[in-house]
Design an enzyme around this catalytic site. Structure first.
Site, mmCIF file in Angstrom:
data_model
loop_
_atom_site.group_PDB
_atom_site.id
_atom_site.type_symbol
_atom_site.label_atom_id
_atom_site.label_comp_id
_atom_site.label_asym_id
_atom_site.label_seq_id
_atom_site.Cartn_x
_atom_site.Cartn_y
_atom_site.Cartn_z
ATOM 1 N N ASP B 91 0.857 -1.176 0.000
ATOM 2 C CA ASP B 91 0.000 0.000 0.000
ATOM 3 C C ASP B 91 0.893 1.226 0.000
ATOM 4 O OD1 ASP B 91 0.835 0.165 2.545
ATOM 5 O OD2 ASP B 91 -1.092 -0.236 3.478
ATOM 6 N N SER B 92 0.290 2.369 -0.244
ATOM 7 C CA SER B 92 1.087 3.545 -0.592
ATOM 8 C C SER B 92 1.589 4.314 0.604
ATOM 9 C CB SER B 92 0.240 4.486 -1.438
ATOM 10 O OG SER B 92 -0.853 4.946 -0.649
ATOM 11 N N GLY B 93 1.086 3.971 1.796
ATOM 12 C CA GLY B 93 1.436 4.750 2.975
ATOM 13 C C GLY B 93 0.417 5.832 3.277
ATOM 14 N N GLY B 94 -0.436 6.125 2.293
ATOM 15 C CA GLY B 94 -1.420 7.189 2.488
ATOM 16 C C GLY B 94 -2.287 6.948 3.718
ATOM 17 N N PHE B 95 -2.849 5.765 3.781
ATOM 18 C CA PHE B 95 -3.750 5.458 4.887
ATOM 19 C C PHE B 95 -3.042 5.585 6.231
ATOM 20 C CE2 PHE B 95 -5.899 2.524 7.818
ATOM 21 C CZ PHE B 95 -7.184 3.038 7.767
ATOM 22 N N ASP B 145 -2.724 8.432 -1.912
ATOM 23 C CA ASP B 145 -3.994 9.149 -1.878
ATOM 24 C C ASP B 145 -4.221 9.761 -0.510
ATOM 25 O OD1 ASP B 145 -4.226 6.742 -0.534
ATOM 26 O OD2 ASP B 145 -6.354 6.508 -0.983
ATOM 27 N N GLN B 196 -11.794 7.468 -4.177
ATOM 28 C CA GLN B 196 -12.217 8.007 -2.886
ATOM 29 C C GLN B 196 -13.528 8.767 -3.070
ATOM 30 O OE1 GLN B 196 -11.075 7.361 0.032
ATOM 31 N NE2 GLN B 196 -8.895 6.785 -0.141
ATOM 32 N N GLY B 223 -11.115 4.230 1.513
ATOM 33 C CA GLY B 223 -11.943 5.074 2.368
ATOM 34 C C GLY B 223 -13.228 4.416 2.809
ATOM 35 N N ASP B 273 -8.181 -7.189 1.334
ATOM 36 C CA ASP B 273 -7.187 -7.377 2.397
ATOM 37 C C ASP B 273 -7.840 -6.904 3.685
ATOM 38 O OD1 ASP B 273 -6.758 -4.335 1.853
ATOM 39 O OD2 ASP B 273 -5.641 -4.725 3.695
ATOM 40 N N CYS B 311 -11.716 -28.945 9.047
ATOM 41 C CA CYS B 311 -10.781 -27.913 8.574
ATOM 42 C C CYS B 311 -9.419 -28.560 8.345
ATOM 43 C CB CYS B 311 -10.672 -26.788 9.589
ATOM 44 S SG CYS B 311 -9.398 -25.567 9.160
ATOM 45 N N CYS B 313 -6.491 -26.913 7.990
ATOM 46 C CA CYS B 313 -5.383 -25.987 8.270
ATOM 47 C C CYS B 313 -4.332 -26.685 9.134
ATOM 48 C CB CYS B 313 -5.898 -24.715 8.938
ATOM 49 S SG CYS B 313 -6.087 -24.833 10.729
ATOM 50 N N CYS B 316 -5.703 -27.171 12.798
ATOM 51 C CA CYS B 316 -6.781 -28.146 12.997
ATOM 52 C C CYS B 316 -6.334 -29.569 12.682
ATOM 53 C CB CYS B 316 -8.000 -27.770 12.152
ATOM 54 S SG CYS B 316 -8.873 -26.338 12.814
ATOM 55 N N HIS B 342 -4.884 -20.635 11.668
ATOM 56 C CA HIS B 342 -6.257 -21.081 11.393
ATOM 57 C C HIS B 342 -7.073 -19.982 10.719
ATOM 58 C CE1 HIS B 342 -10.188 -22.954 11.771
ATOM 59 N NE2 HIS B 342 -10.611 -21.765 12.166
#
Lengths: 380, 380
Positions: B91-95, B145, B196, B223, B273, B311, B313, B316, B342
């Protein structure tokens, strides 16, 4: 059922194997410590297989306090609980009662103390310790002993050792009873006695003779690495081990550094356990054949090499010093795990190399070279 | 180089695949969040392969602050640093600039703020963010952004979105320049733009149209999941996605619960994500197809079943609820790891099942059944 086979000797060093109901143990062996049924640093039993662990060691006192040995019995025993099929040794709780618990009161029957978790009053004597270990169903149970301080007065040590001998008889009777009882998790559970005597040669020797007569499955030397010097420790091994049965394994409890282990193997020790590799790992202190490095040092920030060149551990096969340093400095839990995996692999691999050297009659040379490598210090 | 292939649709839901220089991504896909180049909970990149992770997501801001993107470039880029060969999105770092950092000052050039680690002043604008992401050499870079608060006033949002559009142009120019420069880690680095507009339909739509014209490699919706209701989020997806290119992937940032994901797939989202699975795992909140359980509950103390029956995983397949509860209550790091494994497996498997359902034209039914299972609540 259990049988120790002495495959080869070199001086007083022993190369053996030990048959148990949970599989064969090649000795000398390092047991990987998982106090509360888990290795510190998010290492799972699947990881233990990967790093060549032969024997896992768990703690009677901790598991009695939490989650409770009766719950573990109900769930089929510690092997099933942890999902670990290979041998497990449980220590008896004696050492923890004397080091962790508060307000203890020692009587002939046993010890009354307060749990370090919730303060509740617990009574543990030989029968209680063995009952708990039987509930856990470990491969090897340890006798319940008193571990007196390294510098305790002679009179105190003598009285304590005499009581430990009497407790050992009670442990043996209790285990025999439980192994023959209905519904026992592991009816083939083995019992190791523990030699005590602080730094008094004669008390150690008399105690070794007394417990050697009791025909146990193995013999531990306890009460070392608790404040005495390395030289005192080696001296006691030299004095005591000759009086322990050669056809049974000898276990040096809670020891130690790689050099301690090499010195003790030379003196006839078969089993080891120690928290050093995992504890040091959690502080970023990593073992190599050229001594320890502190991965947090700035010099590793751009170092693309593995912790140790040529190391085949899951960490070194995949990750660089730079990455591990970054994880450690950033407080990422993964740092702990990668470091613990490396250090435990280092210990297990050291034992494997010791066994190969003994097999090939070159242990003396291997020991000399390994110590000189470690003492050369890390200069990269 | 990169190409999105729409394999199948069901209503507005898309089943696709996305070719990258680091391998093919099957969509819809959940990206596993490793903010500082490591998954929380001591999960390694080797584990990520085991749990079916297709794309790892790391954070521009965090890696710039520590260990520094230039160090990572020197070491061959983020793929080599983490030992992860499959796709990485940064990610761009904006958030993070707008949520973690303090004392920020937004200008047309970019943002000045204080690092949350050591307080030092950092300036980041479109060019800086892209330069860092180019140094990291991720598969997909995100545009820089501004992420305005969910409840920001219309005027503020409109001005912010206009600036984000101008910043996007600068990001594209900068990435183009760097992809053609000597010594670039990944000259095939891709760029996703970010839509946005807070909860204003018309601003969202106008912005979607504006960025759709810029011929980017993919389009994210940012956003959201920042304070608005689920209904508002679904509404915005319905309004906005029709104006984003259908022949490019659509990425809904930071979302969400399994139900959110099913609803968003239905509305045409390809990439997801979220920190929920790993964050919840660390608190013992574990996903099952019948809702979440809290493994710390006393009712699991003697429960020998896996977290979820059936499951597959790594947790499990080997460990019981009773064991995991014991580890969690005892504060063992291994608890975190087993729980995170898990939960991430649960998310990755959910996406795999979504893809199969889309392949077989039964997504609507799968969605209905899955939501009704989750909402049935966990009663065992």
């Amino acid at each position: 059922m259990a049988r120790y086979t002495l495959l080869k000797t070199e001086g007083t060093a022993k190369r053996g194997q030990y048959e148990t109901v949970h599989g064969l143990i090649q000795t000398p062996v390092f047991m990987n410590v998982g106090t509360a049924a888990a290795i510190k640093g998010a290492v799972s039993t699947l990881d233990l297989e990967t790093i060549g662990c032969q024997v896992e060691l768990s703690n009677t006192y901790h598991l009695h306090v939490r989650p409770g040995d009766e719950i573990i019995k109900e769930l089929g025993g510690l092997h099933h609980f942890m999902n670990w099929e290979r041998p497990i040794l449980t220590d008896s709780g004696g050492f923890q009662v004397f080091s962790l618990a508060s307000l203890r009161k020692i009587k002939e029957e046993g010890v009354t103390f307060h749990s370090h978790v919730d303060g509740r009053v617990i009574f543990m004597g030989p029968e209680e310790s063995i009952q708990i270990q039987s509930n856990l169903g470990s491969t090897i149970a340890m006798a319940f002993d008193e571990c007196p301080p390294a510098l305790a007065a002679r009179e105190y040590v003598q009285a304590s050792v005499d009581r430990t001998t009497r407790w050992l008889g009670r442990c043996k009777d209790k285990l025999n009873e439980l192994n023959n009882a209905e519904g026992t998790v592991n009816p083939d559970q083995l019992l190791f006695g523990i030699n005590q005597g602080a730094v008094y040669d004669d008390i150690r020797i008399e105690h070794a003779k007394a417990i050697a007569d009791m025909n146990l499955d193995g013999y531990a030397i306890g009460g070392l690495a608790v404040g005495e010097s390395h030289e005192q420790m080696y001296h006691i091994l030299e004095k005591t081990i000759p009086f322990l049965p050669k056809d049974k394994p000898t276990y040096l409890m809670g020891v130690g550094t790689p050099i301690n282990i090499l010195e003790a193997v030379e003196r006839g020790v078969d089993f080891f356990d120690c928290v050093y590799p995992s504890r040091n790992a959690r502080h970023g202190h990593l073992y190599t054949r050229r001594g320890r490095i502190n991965i947090k040092n700035a010099c590793y920030a751009k170092d693309d090499r593995p912790i140790e060149e040529g190391c085949n551990c899951p960490t070194c096969r995949r990750y660089s010093r730079a990455y591990i340093r970054h994880l450690m400095v950033s407080g990422e839990m993964l740092a702990m795990r990668l470091c613990v995996l490396h250090n435990l692999y280092f210990y297990n691999k050291l034992m494997e190399d010791i066994r190969s050297a003994l097999d090939e009659g070159r242990f003396a040379e291997f020991k000399k070279d390994t110590i000189s490598g470690i003492e050369s210090g890390f200069t990269e």
